[in-house]
Design a protein around this motif. Structure first.
Motif, PDB file in Angstrom:
ATOM      1  N   LEU A 157      20.983  36.278 -48.267  1.00 12.84           N
ATOM      2  CA  LEU A 157      20.610  34.889 -47.478  1.00 12.84           C
ATOM      3  C   LEU A 157      21.999  34.628 -47.632  1.00 12.84           C
ATOM      4  CD1 LEU A 157      17.448  32.898 -47.955  1.00 12.84           C
ATOM      5  CD2 LEU A 157      18.147  34.326 -45.942  1.00 12.84           C
ATOM      6  N   THR A 158      22.478  33.588 -46.748  1.00 12.21           N
ATOM      7  CA  THR A 158      24.214  33.510 -46.050  1.00 12.21           C
ATOM      8  C   THR A 158      23.823  31.666 -45.701  1.00 12.21           C
ATOM      9  OG1 THR A 158      25.393  35.576 -45.983  1.00 12.21           O
ATOM     10  CG2 THR A 158      26.922  33.337 -45.559  1.00 12.21           C
ATOM     11  N   PRO A 159      24.006  30.429 -46.488  1.00 12.99           N
ATOM     12  CA  PRO A 159      24.138  29.203 -45.400  1.00 12.99           C
ATOM     13  C   PRO A 159      25.303  29.384 -43.835  1.00 12.99           C
ATOM     14  CG  PRO A 159      23.643  29.116 -47.682  1.00 12.99           C
ATOM     15  CD  PRO A 159      24.190  30.706 -48.152  1.00 12.99           C
ATOM     16  N   LEU A 160      25.048  28.819 -43.537  1.00 12.74           N
ATOM     17  CA  LEU A 160      25.649  28.641 -42.167  1.00 12.74           C
ATOM     18  C   LEU A 160      25.664  27.336 -41.771  1.00 12.74           C
ATOM     19  CD1 LEU A 160      24.225  31.371 -39.271  1.00 12.74           C
ATOM     20  CD2 LEU A 160      26.930  31.520 -40.820  1.00 12.74           C
ATOM     21  N   PRO A 161      27.061  26.961 -41.267  1.00  9.44           N
ATOM     22  CA  PRO A 161      26.653  24.880 -40.035  1.00  9.44           C
ATOM     23  C   PRO A 161      25.452  24.321 -39.593  1.00  9.44           C
ATOM     24  CG  PRO A 161      28.815  25.533 -40.193  1.00  9.44           C
ATOM     25  CD  PRO A 161      27.546  27.245 -40.275  1.00  9.44           C
ATOM     26  N   PRO A 162      25.349  23.588 -39.637  1.00 12.52           N
ATOM     27  CA  PRO A 162      24.366  22.869 -38.773  1.00 12.52           C
ATOM     28  C   PRO A 162      23.965  23.787 -37.111  1.00 12.52           C
ATOM     29  CG  PRO A 162      24.103  21.925 -39.765  1.00 12.52           C
ATOM     30  CD  PRO A 162      25.538  22.542 -40.393  1.00 12.52           C
ATOM     31  N   MET A 163      22.564  24.132 -36.680  1.00  8.98           N
ATOM     32  CA  MET A 163      23.428  24.485 -35.468  1.00  8.98           C
ATOM     33  C   MET A 163      23.654  22.714 -34.551  1.00  8.98           C
ATOM     34  SD  MET A 163      23.558  27.603 -33.635  1.00  8.98           S
ATOM     35  CE  MET A 163      22.442  26.849 -32.115  1.00  8.98           C
ATOM     36  N   PRO A 164      23.323  22.951 -33.244  1.00 11.50           N
ATOM     37  CA  PRO A 164      24.511  21.465 -32.489  1.00 11.50           C
ATOM     38  C   PRO A 164      22.948  21.187 -32.147  1.00 11.50           C
ATOM     39  CG  PRO A 164      26.014  23.321 -31.627  1.00 11.50           C
ATOM     40  CD  PRO A 164      24.817  23.587 -32.435  1.00 11.50           C
ATOM     41  N   GLN A 165      22.339  19.606 -31.695  1.00 15.25           N
ATOM     42  CA  GLN A 165      20.930  19.310 -31.537  1.00 15.25           C
ATOM     43  C   GLN A 165      20.865  19.775 -30.110  1.00 15.25           C
ATOM     44  OE1 GLN A 165      18.684  18.984 -33.214  1.00 15.25           O
ATOM     45  NE2 GLN A 165      18.430  18.914 -34.674  1.00 15.25           N
ATOM     46  N   ARG A 208      31.348  27.607 -34.708  1.00 15.09           N
ATOM     47  CA  ARG A 208      32.472  26.013 -34.073  1.00 15.09           C
ATOM     48  C   ARG A 208      31.665  25.157 -33.211  1.00 15.09           C
ATOM     49  NH1 ARG A 208      33.535  31.962 -31.030  1.00 15.09           N
ATOM     50  NH2 ARG A 208      32.210  31.212 -29.289  1.00 15.09           N
ATOM     51  N   LYS A 209      30.175  25.268 -33.824  1.00 14.19           N
ATOM     52  CA  LYS A 209      29.796  24.607 -32.652  1.00 14.19           C
ATOM     53  C   LYS A 209      29.726  24.697 -31.428  1.00 14.19           C
ATOM     54  CE  LYS A 209      29.463  20.973 -36.436  1.00 14.19           C
ATOM     55  NZ  LYS A 209      28.353  21.277 -37.252  1.00 14.19           N
ATOM     56  N   ASP A 210      28.756  25.922 -31.257  1.00 16.15           N
ATOM     57  CA  ASP A 210      29.213  25.865 -29.629  1.00 16.15           C
ATOM     58  C   ASP A 210      28.157  26.411 -29.256  1.00 16.15           C
ATOM     59  OD1 ASP A 210      29.629  27.271 -26.862  1.00 16.15           O
ATOM     60  OD2 ASP A 210      30.739  28.532 -27.460  1.00 16.15           O
ATOM     61  N   LEU A 211      27.010  25.904 -28.659  1.00  9.19           N
ATOM     62  CA  LEU A 211      26.151  25.640 -28.407  1.00  9.19           C
ATOM     63  C   LEU A 211      25.352  27.369 -27.508  1.00  9.19           C
ATOM     64  CD1 LEU A 211      22.009  25.344 -29.018  1.00  9.19           C
ATOM     65  CD2 LEU A 211      22.905  23.584 -27.317  1.00  9.19           C
ATOM     66  N   TYR A 212      26.324  26.947 -26.370  1.00 10.91           N
ATOM     67  CA  TYR A 212      26.175  28.072 -25.498  1.00 10.91           C
ATOM     68  C   TYR A 212      26.565  29.625 -25.959  1.00 10.91           C
ATOM     69  CZ  TYR A 212      25.145  24.013 -22.114  1.00 10.91           C
ATOM     70  OH  TYR A 212      24.929  23.205 -21.141  1.00 10.91           O
ATOM     71  N   GLY A 213      27.745  29.338 -26.710  1.00 10.76           N
ATOM     72  CA  GLY A 213      28.725  30.987 -27.203  1.00 10.76           C
ATOM     73  C   GLY A 213      27.311  31.170 -28.279  1.00 10.76           C
ATOM     74  N   VAL A 214      26.259  30.400 -28.857  1.00 15.33           N
ATOM     75  CA  VAL A 214      24.948  31.234 -29.474  1.00 15.33           C
ATOM     76  C   VAL A 214      24.575  31.767 -28.508  1.00 15.33           C
ATOM     77  CG1 VAL A 214      23.094  30.577 -30.826  1.00 15.33           C
ATOM     78  CG2 VAL A 214      25.471  29.443 -31.505  1.00 15.33           C
ATOM     79  N   THR A 215      23.592  30.956 -27.399  1.00 11.97           N
ATOM     80  CA  THR A 215      22.141  30.980 -26.381  1.00 11.97           C
ATOM     81  C   THR A 215      22.929  32.243 -25.356  1.00 11.97           C
ATOM     82  OG1 THR A 215      23.336  29.251 -24.988  1.00 11.97           O
ATOM     83  CG2 THR A 215      22.069  28.850 -26.510  1.00 11.97           C
ATOM     84  N   SER A 216      24.414  32.048 -25.417  1.00 10.94           N
ATOM     85  CA  SER A 216      24.653  33.771 -24.523  1.00 10.94           C
ATOM     86  C   SER A 216      24.387  35.040 -24.705  1.00 10.94           C
ATOM     87  CB  SER A 216      25.816  33.194 -23.651  1.00 10.94           C
ATOM     88  OG  SER A 216      27.302  33.486 -24.724  1.00 10.94           O
ATOM     89  N   PHE A 291      15.595  21.674 -33.251  1.00 14.41           N
ATOM     90  CA  PHE A 291      16.557  22.558 -34.696  1.00 14.41           C
ATOM     91  C   PHE A 291      16.388  21.298 -35.982  1.00 14.41           C
ATOM     92  CE2 PHE A 291      19.298  24.526 -31.790  1.00 14.41           C
ATOM     93  CZ  PHE A 291      18.204  25.982 -31.863  1.00 14.41           C
ATOM     94  N   TYR A 292      15.667  21.544 -37.180  1.00 11.64           N
ATOM     95  CA  TYR A 292      15.261  20.806 -38.233  1.00 11.64           C
ATOM     96  C   TYR A 292      16.334  21.775 -39.188  1.00 11.64           C
ATOM     97  CZ  TYR A 292      13.763  18.648 -42.550  1.00 11.64           C
ATOM     98  OH  TYR A 292      13.256  17.902 -43.080  1.00 11.64           O
ATOM     99  N   ASN A 293      17.325  20.773 -39.416  1.00 15.47           N
ATOM    100  CA  ASN A 293      19.007  21.517 -40.440  1.00 15.47           C
ATOM    101  C   ASN A 293      18.560  20.518 -41.525  1.00 15.47           C
ATOM    102  OD1 ASN A 293      19.614  22.927 -38.407  1.00 15.47           O
ATOM    103  ND2 ASN A 293      20.239  20.766 -37.817  1.00 15.47           N
ATOM    104  N   CYS A 294      17.685  20.435 -42.395  1.00 15.20           N
ATOM    105  CA  CYS A 294      17.787  20.304 -43.514  1.00 15.20           C
ATOM    106  C   CYS A 294      17.453  21.204 -44.732  1.00 15.20           C
ATOM    107  CB  CYS A 294      16.819  18.651 -44.114  1.00 15.20           C
ATOM    108  SG  CYS A 294      16.401  18.410 -45.715  1.00 15.20           S
ATOM    109  N   LYS A 295      18.305  21.651 -45.395  1.00 19.34           N
ATOM    110  CA  LYS A 295      18.392  22.248 -46.340  1.00 19.34           C
ATOM    111  C   LYS A 295      17.960  22.271 -47.842  1.00 19.34           C
ATOM    112  CE  LYS A 295      22.246  24.458 -44.336  1.00 19.34           C
ATOM    113  NZ  LYS A 295      23.944  25.098 -44.162  1.00 19.34           N
ATOM    114  N   GLU A 296      17.629  21.361 -47.979  1.00 20.17           N
ATOM    115  CA  GLU A 296      17.548  20.843 -49.723  1.00 20.17           C
ATOM    116  C   GLU A 296      16.440  21.388 -50.584  1.00 20.17           C
ATOM    117  OE1 GLU A 296      19.588  20.257 -51.777  1.00 20.17           O
ATOM    118  OE2 GLU A 296      21.027  20.006 -50.254  1.00 20.17           O
ATOM    119  N   VAL A 297      16.134  21.862 -50.601  1.00 18.96           N
ATOM    120  CA  VAL A 297      14.594  21.937 -51.472  1.00 18.96           C
ATOM    121  C   VAL A 297      13.905  20.427 -51.735  1.00 18.96           C
ATOM    122  CG1 VAL A 297      13.257  22.855 -53.220  1.00 18.96           C
ATOM    123  CG2 VAL A 297      15.202  23.971 -52.745  1.00 18.96           C
TER     124      VAL A 297
END
Length: 302
Positions: A157-165, A208-216, A291-297
């Motif tokens: 697993l490699t953590p990634l930046p949070p997805m745009p809401q 890049r926090k590019d939501l459309y870049g992800v969804t496309s 999206f739920y972006n909290c990562k902490e145990v």
């Protein structure tokens, strides 16, 4: 001494899912983007003087013995640390069952976190993740949570930046899908280059926090099998897009479908249509979440 913990076990979706090959040991090597969503199961963990593990659920068809992953999770740590007291696990399910949302794995992850805290075992998140893979390939991710690149059999697993809401509409048709059946019929080693989604491109778009870049770039190689067997999945995807989703895709091995919306009003209207309108003929369970972006145990609700 902690005698009771209230835990939240969050579900996940796959923003991208690729299967690279079938390994000689029978496992499949995958490359996936995992994302936690705001739907969660509730778990009460209660310390008991009587030794042993007791499991109660709100669904009559779920096992309450060693065949339930929450039981396996508690047993793994209690055996290793020779815990002589017992625990009662009350599991209230909200995440759709057998739906490609890792509900069982998330429940097990929450119990690992809870038992660790309740009995003061002192295990780090990394140590819990290392143990979690013995229960299931998705369990380490369900301990980590948030947005992550998943590789290997799902344990790297490699953590990634949070997805745009945004708003996420989730719909499960009235069918259950066997993950084993889907992988057996994928024939991963015979896939063509064009069958594989652009996971690397998705990772860059997330950075890049590019939501459309992800969804496309949405792509799930398992859809090749599951959609062919269950055409209702394609119908739900089309319905969501017609109702304003930027894009829609099946999660995991299915049958759950999710659609991403950038306009809250459109998402609300789509939710109503999927629940009570024409979409009600396609989906048995419908949820509107994000999206739920909290990562902490420590934020598993304990």
């Amino acid at each position: 001494m902690i005698n009771h913990l209230g835990l939240k076990a969050y579900g996940k979706i796959n923003l991208g899912l690729d299967v690279l090959r079938k390994r000689e040991d029978g496992y499949h090597e995958v490359k996936m983007i995992m994302q936690t969503v705001g739907i969660f199961d509730k778990i009460d963990l209660i310390r008991t003087e009587e030794p042993g593990i007791q499991v109660e659920t709100n669904l009559y068809y779920l096992p309450c013995n060693e065949n339930n992953l929450v039981y396996k999770a508690a047993k793994l740590l209690m055996d290793e640390f020779h815990i002589e007291e017992g625990v009662k696990i009350k599991l209230k399910k909200f995440i759709p069952v057998a739906a490609g949302m890792a509900g069982g794995s998330s429940d097990a992850a929450a119990v690992l976190v809870g038992v660790n805290k309740m009995f003061g075992l002192g295990l780090t998140k990394k140590a819990l993740m290392e143990r979690g893979v013995r229960i299931g390939a998705d369990v380490p991710y369900c301990i980590m949570r948030g947005t992550a690149l998943s590789q290997g059999i799902g344990e790297i697993l490699t953590p990634l930046p949070p997805m745009p809401q945004c708003q996420v509409l989730i719909a499960k048709p009235a069918i259950n899908v066997s993950t084993k059946f889907v992988y057996e019929n994928l024939h991963a080693n015979d896939l063509k280059k064009e069958d594989h989604p652009d996971i690397d491109g998705m990772v860059e778009a997330i950075k890049r926090k590019d939501l459309y870049g992800v969804t496309s770039r949405f792509g799930n190689v398992l859809e090749k099998v599951t959609e062919k067997e269950y055409p209702v999945i394609s119908q739900i995807k089309s319905q969501m897009i017609s109702l304003g989703a930027v894009n829609a895709m099946m999660s995991g091995s299915g049958p759950t479908v999710f659609g991403v919306f950038t306009r809250p009003q459109a998402a609300e209207e789509a939710y109503e249509e999927m629940r009570f309108g024409q979409g009600a003929d396609l989906a048995k369970q419908v949820y509107l979440t994000n999206f739920y972006n909290c990562k902490e145990v420590s934020n598993h609700g304990v």
